[in-house]
Design a protein around this motif. Structure first.
Motif, PDB file in Angstrom:
ATOM      1  N   THR A  77       0.888  -1.149   0.000  1.00 12.13           N
ATOM      2  CA  THR A  77       0.000   0.000   0.000  1.00 12.13           C
ATOM      3  C   THR A  77       0.928   1.201   0.000  1.00 12.13           C
ATOM      4  OG1 THR A  77      -1.758  -1.133   1.171  1.00 12.13           O
ATOM      5  CG2 THR A  77      -1.719   1.285   1.338  1.00 12.13           C
ATOM      6  N   ILE A  78       0.703   2.112  -0.945  1.00  5.78           N
ATOM      7  CA  ILE A  78       1.591   3.259  -1.108  1.00  5.78           C
ATOM      8  C   ILE A  78       0.745   4.524  -1.092  1.00  5.78           C
ATOM      9  CG2 ILE A  78       3.313   4.365  -2.572  1.00  5.78           C
ATOM     10  CD1 ILE A  78       3.693   1.512  -3.864  1.00  5.78           C
ATOM     11  N   ALA A  79       1.117   5.466  -0.214  1.00  6.89           N
ATOM     12  CA  ALA A  79       0.374   6.719  -0.082  1.00  6.89           C
ATOM     13  C   ALA A  79       1.195   7.892  -0.604  1.00  6.89           C
ATOM     14  CB  ALA A  79       0.006   6.969   1.380  1.00  6.89           C
ATOM     15  N   LEU A  80       0.603   8.625  -1.530  1.00 10.46           N
ATOM     16  CA  LEU A  80       1.168   9.900  -1.962  1.00 10.46           C
ATOM     17  C   LEU A  80       0.982  10.914  -0.843  1.00 10.46           C
ATOM     18  CD1 LEU A  80       2.330  11.749  -4.241  1.00 10.46           C
ATOM     19  CD2 LEU A  80      -0.040  12.184  -4.891  1.00 10.46           C
ATOM     20  N   ASN A  81      -0.203  10.846  -0.210  1.00 17.35           N
ATOM     21  CA  ASN A  81      -0.529  11.647   0.971  1.00 17.35           C
ATOM     22  C   ASN A  81      -1.690  10.953   1.670  1.00 17.35           C
ATOM     23  OD1 ASN A  81      -3.051  12.655  -0.213  1.00 17.35           O
ATOM     24  ND2 ASN A  81      -1.740  13.974  -1.474  1.00 17.35           N
ATOM     25  N   GLY A  82      -2.247  11.576   2.704  1.00 19.02           N
ATOM     26  CA  GLY A  82      -3.302  10.928   3.471  1.00 19.02           C
ATOM     27  C   GLY A  82      -4.589  10.685   2.703  1.00 19.02           C
ATOM     28  N   ALA A  83      -4.815  11.428   1.639  1.00 19.59           N
ATOM     29  CA  ALA A  83      -6.054  11.306   0.877  1.00 19.59           C
ATOM     30  C   ALA A  83      -5.869  10.569  -0.447  1.00 19.59           C
ATOM     31  CB  ALA A  83      -6.641  12.694   0.618  1.00 19.59           C
ATOM     32  N   VAL A  84      -4.640  10.325  -0.859  1.00 19.00           N
ATOM     33  CA  VAL A  84      -4.374   9.681  -2.148  1.00 19.00           C
ATOM     34  C   VAL A  84      -3.431   8.501  -1.913  1.00 19.00           C
ATOM     35  CG1 VAL A  84      -3.481   9.994  -4.489  1.00 19.00           C
ATOM     36  CG2 VAL A  84      -4.643  11.903  -3.339  1.00 19.00           C
ATOM     37  N   PHE A  85      -3.986   7.281  -2.064  1.00 22.52           N
ATOM     38  CA  PHE A  85      -3.187   6.084  -1.827  1.00 22.52           C
ATOM     39  C   PHE A  85      -3.716   4.920  -2.659  1.00 22.52           C
ATOM     40  CE2 PHE A  85      -6.567   6.252   1.284  1.00 22.52           C
ATOM     41  CZ  PHE A  85      -7.074   4.964   1.308  1.00 22.52           C
ATOM     42  N   TRP A  86      -2.826   3.966  -2.903  1.00 20.36           N
ATOM     43  CA  TRP A  86      -3.147   2.777  -3.687  1.00 20.36           C
ATOM     44  C   TRP A  86      -2.909   1.551  -2.826  1.00 20.36           C
ATOM     45  CZ3 TRP A  86      -1.258   7.216  -5.520  1.00 20.36           C
ATOM     46  CH2 TRP A  86      -1.849   7.760  -6.668  1.00 20.36           C
ATOM     47  N   VAL A  87      -3.822   0.595  -2.886  1.00 19.45           N
ATOM     48  CA  VAL A  87      -3.728  -0.659  -2.135  1.00 19.45           C
ATOM     49  C   VAL A  87      -3.526  -1.794  -3.141  1.00 19.45           C
ATOM     50  CG1 VAL A  87      -4.972  -2.270  -0.622  1.00 19.45           C
ATOM     51  CG2 VAL A  87      -5.210   0.207  -0.286  1.00 19.45           C
ATOM     52  N   GLY A  88      -2.663  -2.734  -2.811  1.00 20.45           N
ATOM     53  CA  GLY A  88      -2.501  -3.916  -3.659  1.00 20.45           C
ATOM     54  C   GLY A  88      -1.536  -3.745  -4.810  1.00 20.45           C
ATOM     55  N   VAL A  89      -0.587  -2.821  -4.696  1.00 14.43           N
ATOM     56  CA  VAL A  89       0.446  -2.682  -5.722  1.00 14.43           C
ATOM     57  C   VAL A  89       1.353  -3.910  -5.600  1.00 14.43           C
ATOM     58  CG1 VAL A  89       2.299  -1.230  -6.622  1.00 14.43           C
ATOM     59  CG2 VAL A  89       0.330  -0.168  -5.479  1.00 14.43           C
ATOM     60  N   GLU A  90       1.565  -4.629  -6.705  1.00 12.81           N
ATOM     61  CA  GLU A  90       2.333  -5.881  -6.627  1.00 12.81           C
ATOM     62  C   GLU A  90       3.524  -5.896  -7.564  1.00 12.81           C
ATOM     63  OE1 GLU A  90      -0.605  -9.451  -5.192  1.00 12.81           O
ATOM     64  OE2 GLU A  90      -0.255  -9.240  -7.332  1.00 12.81           O
ATOM     65  N   SER A  91       4.522  -6.656  -7.137  1.00 15.10           N
ATOM     66  CA  SER A  91       5.677  -6.951  -7.981  1.00 15.10           C
ATOM     67  C   SER A  91       5.335  -8.145  -8.860  1.00 15.10           C
ATOM     68  CB  SER A  91       6.886  -7.317  -7.114  1.00 15.10           C
ATOM     69  OG  SER A  91       6.698  -8.594  -6.516  1.00 15.10           O
ATOM     70  N   GLY A  92       6.227  -8.429  -9.785  1.00 16.14           N
ATOM     71  CA  GLY A  92       6.136  -9.707 -10.487  1.00 16.14           C
ATOM     72  C   GLY A  92       6.492 -10.808  -9.526  1.00 16.14           C
ATOM     73  N   PRO A  93       6.241 -12.050  -9.903  1.00 15.95           N
ATOM     74  CA  PRO A  93       6.555 -13.163  -9.003  1.00 15.95           C
ATOM     75  C   PRO A  93       8.056 -13.381  -8.847  1.00 15.95           C
ATOM     76  CG  PRO A  93       5.750 -13.982 -11.110  1.00 15.95           C
ATOM     77  CD  PRO A  93       5.631 -12.491 -11.149  1.00 15.95           C
ATOM     78  N   VAL A  94       8.429 -13.856  -7.659  1.00 21.19           N
ATOM     79  CA  VAL A  94       9.800 -14.244  -7.367  1.00 21.19           C
ATOM     80  C   VAL A  94       9.748 -15.690  -6.880  1.00 21.19           C
ATOM     81  CG1 VAL A  94      11.820 -13.866  -5.890  1.00 21.19           C
ATOM     82  CG2 VAL A  94      10.490 -11.894  -6.743  1.00 21.19           C
ATOM     83  N   LYS A  95      10.522 -16.547  -7.512  1.00 21.61           N
ATOM     84  CA  LYS A  95      10.589 -17.960  -7.126  1.00 21.61           C
ATOM     85  C   LYS A  95      11.686 -18.127  -6.079  1.00 21.61           C
ATOM     86  CE  LYS A  95      10.077 -22.444  -7.324  1.00 21.61           C
ATOM     87  NZ  LYS A  95       9.172 -22.981  -6.350  1.00 21.61           N
ATOM     88  N   VAL A  96      11.310 -18.689  -4.940  1.00 25.81           N
ATOM     89  CA  VAL A  96      12.279 -18.969  -3.875  1.00 25.81           C
ATOM     90  C   VAL A  96      12.538 -20.481  -3.919  1.00 25.81           C
ATOM     91  CG1 VAL A  96      12.796 -18.850  -1.428  1.00 25.81           C
ATOM     92  CG2 VAL A  96      11.371 -17.080  -2.476  1.00 25.81           C
ATOM     93  N   THR A  97      13.814 -20.831  -4.071  1.00 23.36           N
ATOM     94  CA  THR A  97      14.183 -22.244  -4.155  1.00 23.36           C
ATOM     95  C   THR A  97      14.929 -22.675  -2.900  1.00 23.36           C
ATOM     96  OG1 THR A  97      16.269 -21.738  -5.268  1.00 23.36           O
ATOM     97  CG2 THR A  97      14.356 -22.165  -6.679  1.00 23.36           C
ATOM     98  N   ASN A  98      14.827 -23.941  -2.605  1.00 21.06           N
ATOM     99  CA  ASN A  98      15.465 -24.498  -1.417  1.00 21.06           C
ATOM    100  C   ASN A  98      16.891 -24.879  -1.701  1.00 21.06           C
ATOM    101  OD1 ASN A  98      15.509 -25.285   1.233  1.00 21.06           O
ATOM    102  ND2 ASN A  98      13.780 -26.668   1.027  1.00 21.06           N
TER     103      ASN A  98
END
Length: 166
Positions: A145-166
């Motif tokens: 969730t990224i806020a430009l200010n208290g009244a303007v914000f975006w929820v659910g901004v996502e990166s591309g997938p990252v594969k975590v290997t063992n």
């Protein structure tokens, strides 16, 4: 009538500064700030990029959030690495970082949020180190969730997938 307007205006100002010291643990699951306005429905002017698309469990990697233009600064933030809806891994930030602090969303350090800061510390780009847990083997996405200010914000901004290997 005037008194009602003054009370409403004061409530809105208080609400927009309600989490000026960072996201509270109560928003860890839905990542929706309790500001008195809804999230933006337009595409976010921010991107989340990663230093790699494949990482070995236990190996640190970098996560960068950037505004697409100079005016797209970051006033507030809540960032997690998620396996589905579950926060995983641990973030590391510099001890004297004027912008960010760690948040416990079920495990210490599995989220990053903003600190209370002057507008001069708003950032166009922020970078954090994230380490997947030892023994982890799955795909994650960074979600913010990224806020430009208290009244303007975006929820659910996502990166591309990252594969975590063992």
């Amino acid at each position: 009538m005037y008194a009602s307007f003054v009370i409403l205006a004061a409530a809105l100002v208080a609400g927009t500064h309600g989490y000026s010291s960072g996201a509270p643990p109560s928003v860890c699951t839905d990542m929706v700030p309790k500001h008195p306005v809804p999230a933006q429905s337009t595409p976010p002017p921010y991107t989340i990029t990663t230093s790699t698309k494949v990482v070995k469990a236990g190996t640190p990697m970098e996560v960068v959030i950037s505004g697409k233009s100079a005016k797209d600064t970051i006033r507030g933030l809540l960032l997690q690495a998620r396996q589905g809806d579950k926060p995983v891994g641990t973030f590391t930030i510099a001890p004297n970082d004027p912008f960010a602090q760690l948040l416990n969303c079920g495990q210490p350090g599995n989220a990053v949020t903003h600190k209370k800061h002057d507008e001069k510390f708003d950032k166009q780009t922020v970078a954090f180190t994230w380490t997947p847990p030892a023994g982890f083997n799955d795909e994650i996405k960074f979600r913010a969730t990224i806020a430009l200010n208290g009244a303007v914000f975006w929820v659910g901004v996502e990166s591309g997938p990252v594969k975590v290997t063992n």
